[in-house]
Every structure is written in C-alpha cells, then in structure tokens.
Design a protein around this motif. Structure first.
Motif, PDB file in Angstrom:
ATOM      1  N   ALA A 216      12.544 -58.895 -52.700  1.00  0.00           N
ATOM      2  CA  ALA A 216      12.378 -57.441 -52.641  1.00  0.00           C
ATOM      3  C   ALA A 216      13.267 -56.800 -51.586  1.00  0.00           C
ATOM      4  O   ALA A 216      13.392 -55.577 -51.539  1.00  0.00           O
ATOM      5  CB  ALA A 216      10.915 -57.095 -52.374  1.00  0.00           C
ATOM      6  N   ILE A 236       6.702 -58.734 -59.428  1.00  0.00           N
ATOM      7  CA  ILE A 236       6.960 -59.358 -58.136  1.00  0.00           C
ATOM      8  C   ILE A 236       5.920 -60.443 -57.891  1.00  0.00           C
ATOM      9  O   ILE A 236       4.855 -60.452 -58.502  1.00  0.00           O
ATOM     10  CB  ILE A 236       6.943 -58.335 -56.977  1.00  0.00           C
ATOM     11  CG1 ILE A 236       5.572 -57.670 -56.874  1.00  0.00           C
ATOM     12  CG2 ILE A 236       8.047 -57.310 -57.134  1.00  0.00           C
ATOM     13  CD1 ILE A 236       5.446 -56.778 -55.655  1.00  0.00           C
ATOM     14  N   GLU A 237       6.256 -61.361 -57.022  1.00  0.00           N
ATOM     15  CA  GLU A 237       5.351 -62.463 -56.690  1.00  0.00           C
ATOM     16  C   GLU A 237       5.376 -62.681 -55.183  1.00  0.00           C
ATOM     17  O   GLU A 237       6.446 -62.759 -54.571  1.00  0.00           O
ATOM     18  CB  GLU A 237       5.809 -63.741 -57.402  1.00  0.00           C
ATOM     19  CG  GLU A 237       4.970 -64.953 -57.096  1.00  0.00           C
ATOM     20  CD  GLU A 237       5.542 -66.204 -57.740  1.00  0.00           C
ATOM     21  OE1 GLU A 237       4.915 -66.729 -58.682  1.00  0.00           O
ATOM     22  OE2 GLU A 237       6.634 -66.644 -57.305  1.00  0.00           O
ATOM     23  N   GLN A 238       4.189 -62.764 -54.594  1.00  0.00           N
ATOM     24  CA  GLN A 238       4.100 -63.012 -53.160  1.00  0.00           C
ATOM     25  C   GLN A 238       4.359 -64.484 -52.863  1.00  0.00           C
ATOM     26  O   GLN A 238       3.978 -65.365 -53.637  1.00  0.00           O
ATOM     27  CB  GLN A 238       2.727 -62.607 -52.623  1.00  0.00           C
ATOM     28  CG  GLN A 238       2.485 -61.106 -52.627  1.00  0.00           C
ATOM     29  CD  GLN A 238       1.166 -60.740 -51.983  1.00  0.00           C
ATOM     30  OE1 GLN A 238       0.215 -61.512 -52.008  1.00  0.00           O
ATOM     31  NE2 GLN A 238       1.115 -59.546 -51.410  1.00  0.00           N
ATOM     32  N   ASP A 239       4.984 -64.741 -51.742  1.00  0.00           N
ATOM     33  CA  ASP A 239       5.279 -66.110 -51.350  1.00  0.00           C
ATOM     34  C   ASP A 239       4.005 -66.847 -50.963  1.00  0.00           C
ATOM     35  O   ASP A 239       3.122 -66.289 -50.292  1.00  0.00           O
ATOM     36  CB  ASP A 239       6.269 -66.117 -50.178  1.00  0.00           C
ATOM     37  CG  ASP A 239       6.678 -67.522 -49.786  1.00  0.00           C
ATOM     38  OD1 ASP A 239       7.172 -68.260 -50.653  1.00  0.00           O
ATOM     39  OD2 ASP A 239       6.485 -67.881 -48.612  1.00  0.00           O
ATOM     40  N   GLU A 242       3.926 -67.030 -47.169  1.00  0.00           N
ATOM     41  CA  GLU A 242       4.254 -65.793 -46.453  1.00  0.00           C
ATOM     42  C   GLU A 242       5.458 -65.972 -45.533  1.00  0.00           C
ATOM     43  O   GLU A 242       5.557 -65.340 -44.486  1.00  0.00           O
ATOM     44  CB  GLU A 242       3.040 -65.291 -45.655  1.00  0.00           C
ATOM     45  CG  GLU A 242       1.841 -64.986 -46.531  1.00  0.00           C
ATOM     46  CD  GLU A 242       0.646 -64.502 -45.717  1.00  0.00           C
ATOM     47  OE1 GLU A 242       0.696 -64.611 -44.475  1.00  0.00           O
ATOM     48  OE2 GLU A 242      -0.315 -64.015 -46.316  1.00  0.00           O
ATOM     49  N   ASP A 246       8.543 -60.688 -50.878  1.00  0.00           N
ATOM     50  CA  ASP A 246       8.098 -60.774 -52.273  1.00  0.00           C
ATOM     51  C   ASP A 246       9.287 -61.107 -53.169  1.00  0.00           C
ATOM     52  O   ASP A 246      10.396 -60.597 -52.971  1.00  0.00           O
ATOM     53  CB  ASP A 246       7.475 -59.450 -52.717  1.00  0.00           C
ATOM     54  CG  ASP A 246       6.162 -59.165 -51.990  1.00  0.00           C
ATOM     55  OD1 ASP A 246       5.614 -60.111 -51.396  1.00  0.00           O
ATOM     56  OD2 ASP A 246       5.715 -58.006 -52.001  1.00  0.00           O
ATOM     57  N   LYS A 247       9.034 -61.936 -54.171  1.00  0.00           N
ATOM     58  CA  LYS A 247      10.101 -62.394 -55.053  1.00  0.00           C
ATOM     59  C   LYS A 247      10.189 -61.509 -56.289  1.00  0.00           C
ATOM     60  O   LYS A 247       9.177 -61.120 -56.876  1.00  0.00           O
ATOM     61  CB  LYS A 247       9.845 -63.844 -55.464  1.00  0.00           C
ATOM     62  CG  LYS A 247      11.003 -64.491 -56.198  1.00  0.00           C
ATOM     63  CD  LYS A 247      10.736 -65.962 -56.425  1.00  0.00           C
ATOM     64  CE  LYS A 247      11.921 -66.651 -57.089  1.00  0.00           C
ATOM     65  NZ  LYS A 247      11.677 -68.087 -57.308  1.00  0.00           N
TER      66      LYS A 247
END
Length: 684
Positions: A216, A236-239, A242, A246-247
């Motif tokens: 992001a 989007i995808e959260q790692d 962390e 966000d991917k």
C-alpha cells in the motif's frame, strides 16, 4: 551424599535474598531477557515454577542464591517498578553441606539446556490443540495475545521446516517469510529443497517461492489515493506479523490507475511532436529508427554546457518536489509536477542535442512514481551528422555507422616542455590538495557518462596489457591497482565525491545481502546497472593528485583534458571551494589573487589575513573564479620559472597583525628536479 533434588523447599521473601559469590554468573549484570522473564513472574502470570538453590549467609536471616540469579534480578526489577512487594514469597531449597552447595553451583547449571525457539513454537501449538485459549496462554507467559497468535502461525508449519529451523539452517526472519507462502506446491518444493540440501539456507536460495506483489506504500499510489484502488474493487491483505505494510492483491488495478493519472503527461509529450512508448515497464533498448545521444556526440560550447547543467539541475529539483508531494499524498500536485518534470527534461535534452531535437520518447514508471522519460533523436539524422563531422575532420568513416570517433587534439594539451606550475601563490601541500580536488571534479562528471568511463577503463588496460606499458603513475589518471579503495575517497573533501561513495556503498550492501560470488552477482545486474556500477568504480579510481609543485604529471594531465573535452567537463565543475581553502594562503598571495580576479588589492589591504580570505571566498563565488591549479589551464604555468624568493607562507601572527613572514614552504627551484626528455619525475 544427600541429593538436593530430594530436599523439601522452604519459603523466603525476596528481601531475604542476596546473590552468592559462588554463583557461576555472579559478576554479570542483567541481560536483555530479564524484562521478558519478569513478565512471567509478575502477579497473575505463570509465577515461579522451579525453586531456587540457596545457602545461609553470614548475616542472620539472609540467604545467598547459588542458582537462580536471573529470577532474582527479575523479581528485583518488579519490586523497583512497584509491581511486587519486597516481602513477596518465593520457594527455595536450602543447601547446608559442601556436597549440596557443589551440586547447586555446578550440576544444576551444567544440566540446564538452552531451550530452542522451535521447541517453544511446537509446545505452544500442543497447548492450543489441547484447547488452551490464546488469552490464557498469553496471561501465563506475560505476553500479548497478538504475539501468541503470531507464534502459533509459525508453529503450524510443517515439522520438517521447523526441524531445519531448530537446526539453525535459517533464521527467524526467513521462517516468517516462509509462513507467508500460501501455495501448497511451493511449500512442498521448499521441503524438497530442505531435504536435498545441506548447510545454511539463505533467502536468495528460495526467493522464487515467495509471493511477489505491491504494498500500500508503493510509489504507484503516489499518483492516486488508496481509496480509488478500493473503489475499483481492489483488495488488500494485512501482513501476518505486522512487519510490512498492507499488501496489494490486485496490482493490475493499481497499474491501470497510475497510467490513467499520467495521461496529461503523455498527452503533453505527444503534443511536443514525440512518438511515445508508454507502459509501466518497458524493455531495454532504443525504439526502432531512433538513436540515443552517444558519448561521442558533443557539439556544445562552454556556454551551452552551463545552460544544460542548469536545466538538468532544475529537473532534479522537480524530482525532489515530486517525491515530497507523493509521500505526503498530494496527488494533484504530484501529477502537475510530473508534467513539469517531463517538460524540463525534454528541454534539457533538446539543448544538448542541438542541432538535432528529440523525435521519440520511452515513458515508464520511475523510482518516485513519476513518469521516467528517455528521449531519442532520428537515427538517420544522427548518423548523417556524425558522418559530416568525420569528413570535416578529414577522417574516414563508414556511411551509416552508428559509432563515431571521439574528439581529437592536434597536440598534447600540456606539451612536454619545461612547463611547471606558477607557484608564486602556494607550495607543495596546497598544490597536492588542489590537484586532488581537480581529479575529483572530473570523477563527478564521469559518473554521468558511463560509456566514456568504459573507454577510460579500456584505454588503461589496452596501454598496459596490449602495448606493454608499465603502470607509471605519471601517465594515467586511473589508479588501476590494489591502492584504489573506497576508504581512500574520504581523505580530501569527502562531500565532493559523496554521491560516488553513497552509490558504491549501496551496491556493496546489495551484493552482501545475496551471498553470491561477485561474478554471479555482477552477471545478475541489468545492462544499465552494470554501466552505472562501472561509471562509479571508474570515478573512484580517478587520481590526479600531484605531491609537489615540481612534480607535474604531464601525460596524466593530457589524458585528463582529452577526457574532459569528450564529456564537456570543466575542472571547476561540481566544485565550490570552501572558505578554509584560502586560509592556507599568505596575505601577499591573497592580494595577488585579487589582481587575478581583476580587482584593486589596495581596497582590501586594511583587512587581516583571515578576514581577507573570507572576503575572497565570497568574491570568487560571485565571479565564478577558480583558484590556480584547479583550472588545469596553461595560463597557470611558466616556462622554467622558479618561484619568487620573497614568496610567503602562512604565519600564526598574520591573523592579528596582517604581517607576513619569509617563505619556508616553497623550496628554491632546482633544475636537476626537472625530468629528462620532458618526463615528470616520481615523487620521493
């Protein structure tokens, strides 16, 4: 002998405990793991699970800790923080005989085995499988729930992966990277690699297995807000851990949004009459029918060179503004600046290409999210122009050839006659510094002309390998030997070569991260990266330093001037002499510099030497004056002229009185120092 393992425990308060001098680690302070241990011993956490081993101290009701130092330090930190009372009870086993004390001091420590992080992950997952909740486990271990969840993800990896991790074949960051792989086939390929290989595993060994993608924070989103991506259905995808932003799961949407945002830039380029190739990424090479300006294309006067440098500087300033606007989320301003940057870059190119103009352009995404532009001229016009130049120089040239001769010089720029520097203003030390600075100025220009840097390297190698010439330091400007090191760039005026040091340091870091052999790493670079690396290495090897005023490297200077003419370099380029440069001159010499600048020295005689040096620094900057020896102009040289006997040197008292002293800095001229056959002697 009584075994301490069978003895009952007793209850003691923390206030009753002190460390024993017999404790194996009595002299060590608290380590980084004490806070984590304290969290497990805090009220509400797991608490003490294993008793301490203690013996009675000389003081009444006090006990020395034989084993349990770290727990004691953890309790002490909790008491100091007010989270635990000093009368908090702990369990301990009292060692009373010498045998028992020896068991506690030696055996208890020797039998303790360091717990592997992989064991903790596996045990944690066993607890979860037994229906222990994340909250309960976190509370018992004194950790946050989200940390337990992260650890549980790692613990669920295949036992063969965890076994390799436990065997220390790779480190925790790589284990986390593996946990991000979702494709089952990639996981199986990884396990197969682990089982078939031996030794350490680095990220580059399995890099192709990792899921690539955008984040992001990608520069493409400098042109459009993230909300625009989400509105188009982008995901989007959260790692998991962390560690990363966000991917972006739909990179094509981001690419399409960026290209749409950059349409005003492309429209302006086409409006300038250019044929434009536009995409996120473009293949290496020039468009069909067009040609980039080669290093041999130099048709500029000194005035033109200055104007082009100004235009390029303005373009670079716009790139800095582009970066600022992008990182601050000013999307409209970002696009306007990209348009201005492309226009300025085109103006600079056309000024340099005169009498030709740009006819084609390749446009793709740049490092800061801007439109990166590369311009090209018509190939036929370019070759026709070079052919006419060759004919004008009475040189033969094959019609249609894409390569032209470089500029030629009728005579050596500094002839091998009895020329020596005009040293009426300075001595050996100052001469060495000045000539070193001149070389570094040339090096700065070389990093922008990689093809010429290649020619410089080939010329040095050709002369030594093919022509059989020895590497005489007086003949070449390039130090092609073990003495050329990055560390050697930091002794004189480091800021001048700061871009060279910074870029080479980045290349070094990139290489070290891969673990590859240097040949493998260099082979993996793109053609443009190889040329860039070559240019910066060449710049690091440039050496024009002259140790003495009577040691003039005539051949090296001639080579330097040939190179400078080829790339349109002036020796005063990149160089604004600092104020302390003039402090090395005597007051008499400073007044002589004013004469060279066309000023009346009588107007400045009332100033002390330090004040005069500061004034001259400002005047030189205003007038573009470059001190002697930095110009490398023949005007700064004399025919067998010895320095004046009355030449002066720097005096401590001169700052206060304005007086000068007889020179002890510049020796009398000795004709024997003059080299035979016009060759400059090596420095002693």
């Amino acid at each position: 002998m009584t075994s301490i393992a069978s003895k009952p425990s007793i209850a003691l308060t923390v206030a009753q405990l002190v460390l024993s001098s017999l404790n194996l680690r009595a002299g060590e302070g608290a380590d980084d793991g004490i806070p984590e241990l304290a969290s497990t011993l805090a009220p509400g956490a797991a608490g003490q699970l294993i008793p301490l081993f203690v013996k009675r101290a000389d003081q009444p009701d006090i006990y020395e800790i034989l084993d349990g130092r770290r727990r004691f330090l953890a309790w002490s930190s909790l008491i100091e923080a007010g989270r635990l009372a000093s009368d908090h009870l702990v369990t301990a086993i009292l060692c009373e005989t010498d045998d028992e004390i020896a068991q506690a001091v030696v055996i208890a420590n020797a039998m303790r085995k360091e717990i592997q992080y992989a064991d903790i992950l596996l045990t944690l997952n066993r607890l979860i499988s037994e229906h222990y909740g994340f909250d309960d486990i976190a509370r018992s271990l004194g950790m946050e729930v989200k940390e337990i969840r992260k650890m549980s993800v790692l613990g669920q990896l295949d036992i063969r992966i965890l076994s390799a991790f436990k065997a220390q074949r790779f480190r925790l960051p790589l284990l986390r990277q593996i946990a991000r792989i979702k494709d089952a086939e990639k996981i199986e390929a990884l396990i197969e690699f682990i089982e078939e290989s031996e030794g350490p595993i680095q990220d580059y060994n399995i890099r192709e297995l990792f899921d690539e993608g955008l984040f992001a924070t990608d520069v493409l989103l400098h042109a459009v807000p993230l909300s625009a991506y989400l509105a188009k259905g982008g995901r989007i995808e959260q790692d998991l851990f962390e560690e990363f932003p966000d991917k972006i799961l739909d990179p094509k949407i981001v690419g399409d949004l960026w290209k749409a945002a950059m349409k005003p830039v492309i429209k302006a380029l086409k409006g300038a009459g250019l044929s434009v190739e536009f995409s996120l990424n473009l293949p290496y090479g020039t468009p069909d029918g067009f040609k980039e300006l080669g290093w041999e294309y130099r048709r500029l006067s000194q005035g033109d060179t200055g104007r082009i440098a100004e235009l390029k500087a303005e373009a670079e300033a716009l790139k800095a503004d582009i970066d600022e606007a992008g990182t601050q989320g000013e999307h409209g301003r970002f696009i306007d600046l990209c348009k201005s940057y492309a226009a300025k870059a085109l103006e600079a190119f056309n000024a340099e290409a005169t009498p030709l103009i740009a006819k084609a352009c390749k446009a793709c995404v740049g490092a800061k999210g801007e439109v990166k532009v590369s311009f090209y001229v018509d190939k036929g016009e370019y070759q026709a122009l070079l052919t006419r130049d060759a004919e004008d120089d009475d040189l033969t040239s094959t019609a249609g050839s894409s390569y032209s001769h470089g500029p030629t010089v009728d005579a050596t720029p500094l002839p091998k006659s009895n020329l020596r520097p005009d040293v009426t203003l300075y001595g050996h030390a100052h001469h060495q510094r000045a000539t070193t600075l001149a070389g570094r100025s040339l090096a700065r220009s070389l990093i922008d002309t990689p093809m010429v840097a290649l020619d410089v390297q080939l010329s040095a190698q050709f002369q030594q390998v093919v022509l059989g010439r020895s590497h005489d330091a007086s003949k070449y400007i390039l130090k092609v030997c073990a003495g050329a090191r990055m560390s050697g760039l930091k002794d004189v005026d480091t800021p001048l070569l700061a871009p060279v040091i910074e870029r080479l340091s980045k290349y070094k870091a990139l290489y070290e991260d891969t673990g590859l052999h240097p040949f493998e790493w260099v082979s993996s670079l793109s053609p443009s990266e190889k040329l860039d690396l070559l240019a910066h290495i060449t710049a690091a090897q440039v050496d024009m330093s002259e140790l003495r005023t009577d040691y003039v490297r005539q051949d090296a200077r001639a080579e330097a001037i040939l190179i400078a003419r080829t790339i349109g370099h002036e020796f005063k380029s990149h160089m604004e002499v600092a104020a302390d440069y003039y402090l090395a001159f005597s007051k008499k010499a400073l007044l002589a510099i004013l004469v060279k600048m066309g000023l009346d020295p009588e107007e400045y005689t009332h100033l002390k030497r330090g004040q005069l040096a500061e004034a001259i620094h400002g005047l030189a900057h205003e007038r573009g004056y470059v001190p002697p020896a930095l110009n490398f102009h023949q005007d700064d040289y004399l025919e067998l002229a010895a320095p004046d006997d009355g030449d002066e040197t720097l005096s401590e008292s001169d700052d206060e009185t304005g007086s000068t002293a007889e020179s002890e800095f510049e020796p009398e001229f000795d004709p024997e120092l003059q080299a035979t056959d016009g060759e400059a002697p090596l420095a002693a």
